[in-house]
Design an enzyme around this catalytic site. Structure first.
Site, PDB file in Angstrom:
ATOM      1  N   ARG A  12      -6.894 -13.785  26.390  1.00 30.05           N
ATOM      2  CA  ARG A  12      -7.436 -14.944  27.085  1.00 30.05           C
ATOM      3  C   ARG A  12      -7.962 -15.957  26.069  1.00 30.05           C
ATOM      4  O   ARG A  12      -8.354 -15.593  24.948  1.00 30.05           O
ATOM      5  CB  ARG A  12      -8.566 -14.527  28.015  1.00 30.05           C
TER       6      ARG A  12
ATOM      7  N   ARG B 232      -0.725 -17.043  27.983  1.00 26.23           N
ATOM      8  CA  ARG B 232      -0.990 -15.645  28.344  1.00 26.23           C
ATOM      9  C   ARG B 232       0.044 -15.166  29.364  1.00 26.23           C
ATOM     10  O   ARG B 232       0.573 -14.053  29.250  1.00 26.23           O
ATOM     11  CB  ARG B 232      -2.407 -15.536  28.905  1.00 26.23           C
TER      12      ARG B 232
ATOM     13  N   LYS C 160     -13.508  -9.262  29.497  1.00 25.50           N
ATOM     14  CA  LYS C 160     -14.402  -9.462  30.628  1.00 25.50           C
ATOM     15  C   LYS C 160     -15.327  -8.263  30.803  1.00 25.50           C
ATOM     16  O   LYS C 160     -14.922  -7.127  30.609  1.00 25.50           O
ATOM     17  CB  LYS C 160     -13.594  -9.683  31.907  1.00 25.50           C
TER      18      LYS C 160
END
Length: 353
Positions: A205, A301, A231
């Site tokens: 990301r 991505r 994340k």
């Protein structure tokens, strides 16, 4: 302290007032584990206690908070900004005129063309905001309860209607890489080319690339092993052939102003923003003559994931490489299995013969 819903006289001013209070509430309740610039967040909180006249002024403060490290604030605020701008067209005389039917109508207009995941974010954002209003408003000892749940909002079509992400073909990727190699940004060319190559070659990301520190990259033979913080502060590793980025990486000098050791920073020692990286991608795409509906950096991505699945046919590998918590998130890339579609086309030709 509680306030009347229409405390500012007009719908626009009252709605903006409540959005400001909601942003203040979210800034104090979101996790601050990623906070990098406490002074910037303090300046935002200070500004929120002063007079804010426009939604764009509030938007600027939200972006400052996001860049300071409270990245989740965007998820809550951006949909509400769109909702606010749409509601202003209705020339309402009171917030009490808002109900589920109106919100469903507005959501249908502002979420057109968005993916189901984005539509769900909008729904959650609206529900959370009006739940906040339910608890915070009061007039003559009573509160107005919106009780918004949007259970019957028809904007989410389910997995069958999932919008496929934008990506580049193999031929377009070759043009894109050539455009990177010949790019000249006048200043910081090596830095800009390096971050784009790392993203397109690993599928990480943009936020993960911006979090990279030099110590996160180690050598293992002909490979670089890159430690990624994803994340939820979950860590994983990705690998890239050293030959692909070694020359660029060696040119990145240590900036001692940046005490935290981040790799991709500006001359002030602060990290680059996602918006800046997306502008770099747009410039390279333009140089390569590639036109996409969505030209942002996140498209790189999707490109990596699509080509990885097409080459390896391994969904678990895609999940591991991209850091998806669920295999279902990775499953969308199976839609690009053109080899199977070619078999279907051959069957139709055989039947016609």
């Amino acid at each position: 302290m509680k306030y009347a819903l229409d405390c500012k006289g007009s719908f626009e001013k009252s709605m903006l007032f409540w959005l400001i209070r909601y942003v203040k509430f979210k800034l104090s309740s979101l996790s601050n584990k990623e906070l990098r610039e406490p002074a910037a967040l303090a300046s935002v909180n200070y500004a929120l206690n002063r007079e804010i006249k426009t939604i764009n002024e509030l938007d600027g403060l939200v972006k400052t908070a996001r860049n300071a490290g409270l990245t989740g604030i965007n998820t809550y605020f951006n949909p509400l900004k769109k909702i606010y701008e749409a509601l202003c067209f209705y020339e309402l005389d009171s917030l009490k005129r808002i109900d589920e039917e109106l919100l469903s109508e507005v959501l249908a207009s502002v979420t057109g063309g968005l993916s189901d995941a984005s539509k769900k974010n909008y729904r959650i954002s609206v529900i959370n905001f009006f739940s906040f209003l339910d608890k915070q408003n009061e007039e003559d000892g009573k509160s107005h309860v919106f009780d918004v749940n949007l259970k019957h909002w028809g904007g989410i079509s389910g997995s069958k209607g999932q919008k496929l992400p934008e990506f580049m073909s193999e031929e377009e990727v070759k043009k894109f890489l050539n455009a990177i190699d010949t790019a000249d940004f006048k200043v910081n060319t090596n830095r800009n080319c390096l971050i784009i190559k790392i993203i397109v070659f690993t599928g990480i990301r943009v936020s993960e690339a911006l979090n990279l520190k030099r110590k996160d990259i180690s050598e293992d033979g002909e490979l670089y092993v890159i430690r990624i913080r994803g994340k939820g502060n979950k860590y994983r590793i990705v690998m890239i052939k050293r030959a692909l980025i070694e020359d660029l990486l060696d040119t990145i000098a240590i900036n001692y102003i940046n005490k935290e050791g981040y790799l991709f920073i500006n001359k002030k020692g602060t990290r680059l923003t996602q918006a800046y990286v997306s502008r770099i991608v747009e410039q390279i795409l333009f140089r390569a003559g590639i036109r996409k509906e969505k030209n942002g950096a996140h498209m790189l991505r999707h490109t990596f994931a699509t080509l990885l699945y097409k080459k390896q046919k391994d969904l678990v590998l895609v999940q591991e490489a991209l850091g998806h918590a669920s295999l279902n998130t990775s499953r969308i890339y199976t839609h690009f299995d053109n080899d199977k579609l070619k078999l279907a086309a051959q069957v139709a030709q055989d039947l016609s013969e």
